[in-house]
Design an enzyme around this catalytic site. Structure first.
Site, short mmCIF file in Angstrom:
data_model
loop_
_atom_site.label_atom_id
_atom_site.label_comp_id
_atom_site.label_asym_id
_atom_site.label_seq_id
_atom_site.Cartn_x
_atom_site.Cartn_y
_atom_site.Cartn_z
N GLU A 176 -4.61 38.61 14.31
CA GLU A 176 -4.17 36.78 15.21
C GLU A 176 -3.20 37.30 15.30
O GLU A 176 -2.73 36.60 15.58
CB GLU A 176 -4.39 35.94 13.92
CG GLU A 176 -5.18 35.53 13.03
CD GLU A 176 -5.48 35.09 11.91
OE1 GLU A 176 -4.81 34.54 11.84
OE2 GLU A 176 -5.80 34.30 11.38
N GLU A 263 -12.69 36.35 9.50
CA GLU A 263 -12.23 36.06 8.48
C GLU A 263 -12.54 34.10 8.67
O GLU A 263 -12.77 34.06 9.96
CB GLU A 263 -10.86 36.38 8.76
CG GLU A 263 -9.83 35.26 7.64
CD GLU A 263 -8.35 35.26 7.63
OE1 GLU A 263 -8.21 35.84 7.95
OE2 GLU A 263 -7.37 34.30 7.96
#
Length: 786
Positions: A176, A263
């Site tokens: 991320e 995810e």
């Protein structure tokens, strides 16, 4: 008008016309195409969420692992991603690096190697993936996107192969934190140069912008084998996600690479089941994603952290062996137990029920050799029964198909993953609202029967001299939150083994914060106790013994509700109250003779009622009075990024925080948690039915969460929930007694807690309602520290 006609009109007018059930025909045709199925799985990491699983005794540890990984038994994880440890907090804790410094390598640290070995032993076909959330501070002189980091990852992959016999199938970049195209090109080259067959996932961030960059950069395009994004369905991750639709771009779909929800999830292990069902099915129907990886695998971590009930299962009590398998695990089983990696989706047999998204959705898959086929259907938003009819052709088996169903609206595990009557092609199957169904020609499905023992609070006294561990291993029950605490040979002239904080410089974090290394131990049953440890400073530094930890800021992970008894090598000491706001209120302070370096001293902190006492070498430094925090885990903290050693860690004495059963007068049932929701249930001895008072908050002993009115609602009938303690008025309760019974009135809404409808049934919701004085609003608080 003809009298008979009038009678007929009157009769017809009295007939209640039942709406027709929605009907869908699903034609599974072996000649029709679709993308390759890459699996459904989960993440261990991001971070520290599996730590306490390592500490479980047998047989419970093996039983939990079977529920997670064993085919035909439970969740049956097919695609397993783990964190490449970097010595820094990556959500719910930190995981150790295999290279704390440039010249240090050790491939036995932590628990992810062990967990991958356990997964592979149970399912040799499982695919393994790795991803870094951060890195030690020496990497690239603080720069993640560096050749140092490429080399670091390559060494981790080779360590998995050479020391554990593990082939890592997929590797990502920086969780991320976007991407650097040149770095991915360098990573791909390094994999080839080192004969590593691992495929590259780009870029484990949100959105599909990585596809646009790949179109415009051929070297980057060639370096990335799989496009993986995070949380591609409606709503932010966490409790707000709806997953009513999922998203990718035409550029991503047409780039010629697999698309993954690399995810997803971040949901309570029970309450997130409906969203998981939609995310996996609509992930393909809407966005052509061929893999789904749930964050996280398991909630095996101390209380008070941000995601303590999130995962496929919950295992926070290794000392008692207690665990619970979530509804999400059985939702995952509807996919994993009815598919195999490498199957093909059947696009023409995947879509929306009756063309209406609110009715539900479905996907179909077939074996590459046409030997089997499966369809998974969700009706999570449906309001009435529906029917489906299957047609099967194109060389696929046309015999009876097994049917398994889970009632996602039920809190009873007996209603999860239940085999129903087989259905044959051409026959109609009735679908009930709020369910997930698997319809398949595959056999071999199963539902594990291993049961959890009863729970119990953290046992005192707890003493650990660290002598029973191999070097470089984590200590029992000690959960790293930032930095890395591991077993080493003692320094300072002491023989035997100690725990050392290993990270010597500030790390490259997942999300930047100002915290320093610390670790937690214990649970919310700890009220009055003493925590002590021998301490040796290798350099000038300070340490704190933490007490009564209760909560943590999400991003600034060092901002915690806890007491800090701090001692520095120069002799300065203090007793302070920390908070999630970042305020550190000094309650007492002073200076004693310097402790110096390379010598051992015993530091202790005692919490007795509202009195906190600090000692060094049995000498009282001072004490303070403060009643803000009543219970919670203890911990060790190093005030700087320094190497400090600890030995003979002990939690002793005192008494447990008073816990209560809160019993409804009308039903005789207990105030209980069911996932996030508050219900009543018969006494089963579990910690989920025990509550303690923390000021005017009521804290659940099992979860560490507060009794809460969601959204600050003032509406009668709103079901109560448990939520992370935040001090809000919607978590504050006035307990007023009269006639031998108590009323629990919310400070924000002014409404009392009641059992809805005066029900006497297990599982009936507990809501807030208008004050009536009724028996269903009357409660008895019974001490329950048994």
């Amino acid at each position: 008008m003809n009298r008979l006609l009038v009678i007929l009109i009157l009769l017809l007018g009295s007939v209640v016309v039942t709406p027709a059930q929605a009907a869908t025909t699903i034609t599974v045709d072996g000649t029709q195409g679709g993308r390759t199925y890459d699996g459904v799985g989960a993440v261990s990491g991001g971070g520290g969420n599996s730590k306490l699983l390592l500490d479980y005794p047998e047989p419970q540890r093996g039983q939990i692992l079977d529920y997670l990984f064993k085919p035909g038994y439970g969740a049956g994880v097919q695609l397993f991603k783990v964190e490449i440890g970097g010595d820094m907090n990556s959500t719910d804790g930190s995981e150790p690096s295999h290279m704390h410094t440039r010249n240090d390598e050790n491939y036995q640290r932590g628990y992810e190697w062990w967990l991958m070995e356990q997964a592979k032993a149970r399912n040799p076909s499982i695919k393994l993936a790795g991803l870094a959330w951060g890195a030690p501070g020496w990497i690239g002189n603080g720069e993640f996107w560096s050749q140092d980091m490429v080399d670091y990852i390559v060494k981790w992959l080779k360590g998995a192969r050479d020391h554990h016999g593990l082939t890592i199938d997929y590797i990502g970049g920086w969780n991320e934190n976007g991407w650097d195209r040149g770095w991915f090109v360098a990573l791909k080259k390094a994999l080839r140069d080192n004969d590593l067959p691992t495929l590259v996932v780009g870029a484990d961030s949100t959105g599909w912008g990585v596809a646009d960059d790949m179109v415009n950069d051929s070297a980057f395009h060639d370096a990335v084998d799989v496009l993986g994004t995070h949380y591609p369905c409606d709503g932010a991750n966490g409790g707000g996600a709806t997953a009513y639709s999922c998203h990718s771009t035409s550029t991503a779909q047409n780039i010629g690479k697999p698309l993954w929800a690399a995810e997803n999830g971040s949901q309570d292990f029970h309450l997130g089941a409906d969203r998981m069902a939609r995310q996996i099915i609509l992930g393909y129907v809407d966005a052509k994603m061929t893999a789904y990886i749930n964050w996280p695998l398991i909630a095996a971590l101390p209380p008070g952290l941000p995601w303590v009930t999130t995962g496929l299962a919950e295992a926070p009590q290794p000392w008692s062996g207690k665990f619970e398998i979530g509804k999400q695990a059985w939702t995952m089983a509807h996919f994993t137990q009815f598919t195999r990696l490498g199957w093909k989706f059947v696009d023409s047999a995947s879509g929306l029920l009756d063309g209406n998204r609110a009715n539900g959705s479905y996907i179909s898959l077939q074996a590459a050799n046409h030997s089997a086929h499966s369809t998974v259907i969700e009706t999570t938003r449906a309001s009435q029964p529906q029917t489906v009819t299957f047609n099967v052709r194109g060389g696929l088996p046309t015999g009876p198909m097994r049917v398994y169903a889970t009632n996602l609206r039920s809190t009873n595990p007996a209603d999860w993953f239940v085999r129903k009557a087989d259905v044959s092609p051409g026959s109609a199957l009735t679908l009930q609202p709020g369910h997930i169904y698997s319809v398949s020609t595959l056999t071999g499905q199963g539902k594990g029967t291993a049961a959890s023992p009863g729970g119990g609070g953290f046992p005192l006294p707890h003493k650990d001299d660290f002598e029973s561990y191999d070097l470089a291993r984590p200590a029992r029950y000690l959960a790293d939150q930032h930095g890395s605490f591991e077993v080493v040979g003692c320094g300072g002239g002491r023989g035997g083994k100690c725990v050392r904080q290993m990270a010597p410089v500030k790390v490259i974090p997942w999300q930047d914060n100002s915290a320093t290394p610390y670790a937690l131990i214990g649970d919310n049953s700890l009220g009055d106790y003493t925590i002590s440890s021998d301490v040796m400073f290798e350099q000038a530094a300070s340490v704190s013994l933490l007490g009564r930890f209760g909560d943590r800021d999400y991003w600034e992970v060092g901002r915690i509700n806890a007491y800090h008894v701090k001692v520095a090598s120069n002799g300065a000491w203090s007793i302070a109250r920390g908070s999630t706001s970042g305020a550190m209120t000094v309650l007492a302070s002073g200076t004693r003779a310097a402790l110096g370096t390379n010598s051992w001293h015993t530091v202790s902190a005692s919490f007795q009622g509202s009195t906190i006492t600090a000692r060094v070498d049995d000498q009282v430094l001072g004490s303070a009075t403060d009643g803000a925090y009543r219970s919670g885990p203890g911990g060790l903290q190093v005030g700087e990024w320094r190497n400090v050693q600890f030995d003979d860690l002990a939690l002793t004495g005192g008494s447990a925080a008073t816990a209560y059963k809160i019993v409804n007068r009308n039903s005789g049932k207990l105030l209980s948690t069911s996932g996030e929701e508050i219900v009543q249930s018969s006494d089963n001895g579990s910690a989920a039915q025990r509550w303690r008072q923390d000021g005017t908050a009521l804290i659940n002993v099992g979860s560490g969460k507060a009794l809460d009115v969601p959204g600050f609602s003032t509406t009668p009938g709103t079901q109560l929930i448990q939520w992370t303690p935040n001090g809000g008025a919607n978590q504050q309760w006035t307990i007023s007694s009269a006639g031998g019974y108590s009323t629990l009135t919310n400070s924000h809404s002014g409404l009392p807690a009641e059992v809805s409808g005066s029900s006497t049934t297990d599982g009936a919701p507990v809501v807030q309602g208008n004050a009536t004085g009724g028996r269903n609003q009357q409660w008895t608080l019974v001490p329950a520290n048994d």
